[in-house]
Design an enzyme around this catalytic site. Structure first.
Site, short mmCIF file in Angstrom:
data_model
loop_
_atom_site.label_atom_id
_atom_site.label_comp_id
_atom_site.label_asym_id
_atom_site.label_seq_id
_atom_site.Cartn_x
_atom_site.Cartn_y
_atom_site.Cartn_z
N ASN A 1 0.92 -1.30 0.07
CA ASN A 1 -0.08 -0.02 0.16
C ASN A 1 0.94 1.27 0.04
O ASN A 1 1.76 1.43 0.92
CB ASN A 1 -0.83 -0.14 1.09
CG ASN A 1 -1.65 1.06 1.37
OD1 ASN A 1 -1.75 1.98 0.51
ND2 ASN A 1 -2.43 1.47 2.60
N TRP A 2 0.80 2.00 -1.09
CA TRP A 2 1.93 3.00 -1.19
C TRP A 2 1.45 4.32 -0.57
O TRP A 2 2.06 5.38 -0.62
CB TRP A 2 2.37 3.36 -2.70
CG TRP A 2 3.26 2.07 -3.26
CD1 TRP A 2 3.59 1.19 -2.60
CD2 TRP A 2 3.66 1.77 -4.68
NE1 TRP A 2 4.15 0.00 -3.29
CE2 TRP A 2 4.22 0.71 -4.61
CE3 TRP A 2 3.49 2.52 -5.87
CZ2 TRP A 2 5.00 0.29 -5.84
CZ3 TRP A 2 4.15 2.00 -6.83
CH2 TRP A 2 4.71 1.03 -6.98
N LYS A 3 0.35 4.21 -0.15
CA LYS A 3 -0.52 5.57 0.50
C LYS A 3 -0.32 6.77 -0.38
O LYS A 3 -0.38 6.78 -1.81
CB LYS A 3 0.20 5.72 1.70
CG LYS A 3 0.01 4.34 2.61
CD LYS A 3 0.21 4.71 4.13
CE LYS A 3 0.34 3.06 4.93
NZ LYS A 3 0.12 3.40 6.46
N HIS B 1 -9.43 0.71 5.32
CA HIS B 1 -7.94 0.70 5.86
C HIS B 1 -8.32 1.64 7.32
O HIS B 1 -9.19 2.73 7.19
CB HIS B 1 -7.02 1.39 4.88
CG HIS B 1 -5.80 1.64 5.63
ND1 HIS B 1 -5.16 2.58 6.31
CD2 HIS B 1 -4.59 0.70 5.07
CE1 HIS B 1 -3.82 2.10 6.69
NE2 HIS B 1 -3.41 1.38 5.89
N GLU C 1 -6.59 4.16 8.30
CA GLU C 1 -6.50 5.49 7.94
C GLU C 1 -7.74 6.27 7.52
O GLU C 1 -8.11 7.51 7.81
CB GLU C 1 -5.25 5.91 7.01
CG GLU C 1 -4.06 5.69 7.96
CD GLU C 1 -2.76 5.34 6.89
OE1 GLU C 1 -2.78 5.42 5.82
OE2 GLU C 1 -1.93 4.79 7.57
N GLU D 1 -5.03 -5.49 10.81
CA GLU D 1 -4.12 -4.53 11.01
C GLU D 1 -4.27 -3.78 12.27
O GLU D 1 -5.19 -2.83 12.34
CB GLU D 1 -4.00 -3.65 9.69
CG GLU D 1 -3.84 -4.05 8.38
CD GLU D 1 -3.25 -2.96 7.52
OE1 GLU D 1 -2.13 -3.14 6.99
OE2 GLU D 1 -3.94 -1.95 7.43
N GLY E 1 2.79 1.81 10.74
CA GLY E 1 3.58 2.98 10.69
C GLY E 1 4.30 3.46 11.82
O GLY E 1 5.02 4.45 12.00
N SER F 1 3.78 -2.41 10.24
CA SER F 1 5.14 -2.69 10.49
C SER F 1 5.94 -4.02 9.95
O SER F 1 6.70 -4.31 10.84
CB SER F 1 5.63 -2.27 11.74
OG SER F 1 5.34 -0.87 12.05
N GLY G 1 2.89 -1.44 4.15
CA GLY G 1 3.00 0.06 3.91
C GLY G 1 4.40 0.48 3.66
O GLY G 1 4.83 0.37 2.54
N GLY G 2 4.77 1.01 4.78
CA GLY G 2 6.18 1.84 4.54
C GLY G 2 7.35 1.20 3.75
O GLY G 2 7.94 1.50 3.02
C1 PEP Z 1 -0.48 -0.19 6.07
O1 PEP Z 1 -0.57 0.89 5.49
O2 PEP Z 1 -1.44 -0.89 5.90
C2 PEP Z 1 0.53 -0.64 7.03
C3 PEP Z 1 0.50 -1.75 7.27
O3 PEP Z 1 1.71 0.37 7.07
P1 PEP Z 1 3.13 -0.01 7.70
O4 PEP Z 1 3.70 -1.36 7.07
O5 PEP Z 1 4.06 1.25 7.15
O6 PEP Z 1 2.81 -0.13 9.08
#
Ligand code: PEP
Length: 255
Positions: free
Chosen positions: A9-11, A95, A97, A167, A173, A213, A234-235
């Site tokens: 997920n490149w957000k 998600h 967010e 999640e 993050g 993470s 994500g990251g």
């Molecule tokens: C996500 O955005 O779904 C996520 C899990 O982010 P990260 O891996 O950065 O925690």
């Protein structure tokens, strides 16, 4: 059999040029014979360009969100038809967010889930508790409610097009990962909820990703757990240096 499913997920990151460059790197390294499913969800502005890079490759194109309405006066929204038009085959819905920063509730999320499925788009439905909810001992109750409400009206034949991403909000993050044991325990609980909502067979084939993470140094132990079938990343999905080792966590099936 549940095929491991790694999704990035490149957000709100990457210009078109940057997104295309990373997509090209991934396509070159992720082969058709990889015994896994791989998906990337670039920002909306890069979907069209990335779609042509992914054409004919083993990497699926995902979107990070979509409107609950099919069309019309919805300024700033992107419809399911628009996503399909650019070659999207998966959409991430609910998600954390979207839930916690943009106030999306289970009812809205359920509308999106049903609309996406009715138009043959695969859904990644995200669920997860906040730190406060975990500390109050209501993590399972929260996740159960999100599942029951988010999947309301979804028929069992449609469930095969749904992936659940667990999640925990406190792990997204933040660099904090749920222990593989804690994540696995929640995945077991999710299967129990799905068994109650549908049946044992549906729960057994359901793909449940862990997200929060996920990094090259923890993917292997997470994926070693019986009920963890993949990762929503994500990251660490923003650079090939960190995303490829996650895709290739067990080595041997991609360079
Ligand atoms: C996500 O955005 O779904 C996520 C899990 O982010 P990260 O891996 O950065 O925690």
């Amino acid at each position: 059999m549940r095929v491991p499913f790694i999704a990035g997920n490149w957000k709100m990151h990457k210009t078109i040029e940057e997104a295309v460059a990373l997509a090209k790197e991934l396509v070159a390294k992720v082969r058709d014979n990889v015994q896994k499913k791989v998906m990337i969800a670039p920002p909306f502005t890069a979907l069209y360009a990335v779609s042509s890079v992914l054409k004919g490759s083993a990497v699926f194109l995902g979107a990070q969100n979509m409107a609950a309405a099919e069309k019309g006066a919805h300024t700033g929204e992107i419809s399911v038809h628009m996503l399909k038009d650019v070659g999207v085959s998966y959409v991430i819905i609910g998600h954390s967010e979207r839930r916690h920063v943009y106030g999306e509730n289970d009812q809205l999320i359920n509308k999106k889930v049903k609309l996406a499925l009715s138009k043959d788009l695969n859904v990644i439905l995200c669920v997860g508790e906040t730190l406060e909810e975990r500390e109050r001992g209501i993590a399972e109750k929260v996740v159960e409610e999100q599942l029951v409400n988010g999947l309301q009206g979804v028929e069992s034949k449609e469930l095969t097009f749904v992936t659940i991403a667990y999640e925990p909000v406190w792990a997204i993050g933040t660099g904090k990962t749920a222990t593989p044991e804690d994540a696995d325990a929640m995945h077991v609980y999710i299967r129990k909820v799905i068994t109650n909502l549908y049946d044992k067979a549906a729960a057994a084939v359901l793909t449940i990703q862990y997200g929060g993470s996920v990094k090259p140094n923890n993917i292997k132990e997470l994926m070693a757990k019986d009920n963890i079938d993949g990762a929503l990343v994500g990251g660490a999905s923003l650079e090939s240096d960190t995303f490829l080792p996650i895709i290739q966590f067990n080595n041997g099936d991609a360079e």
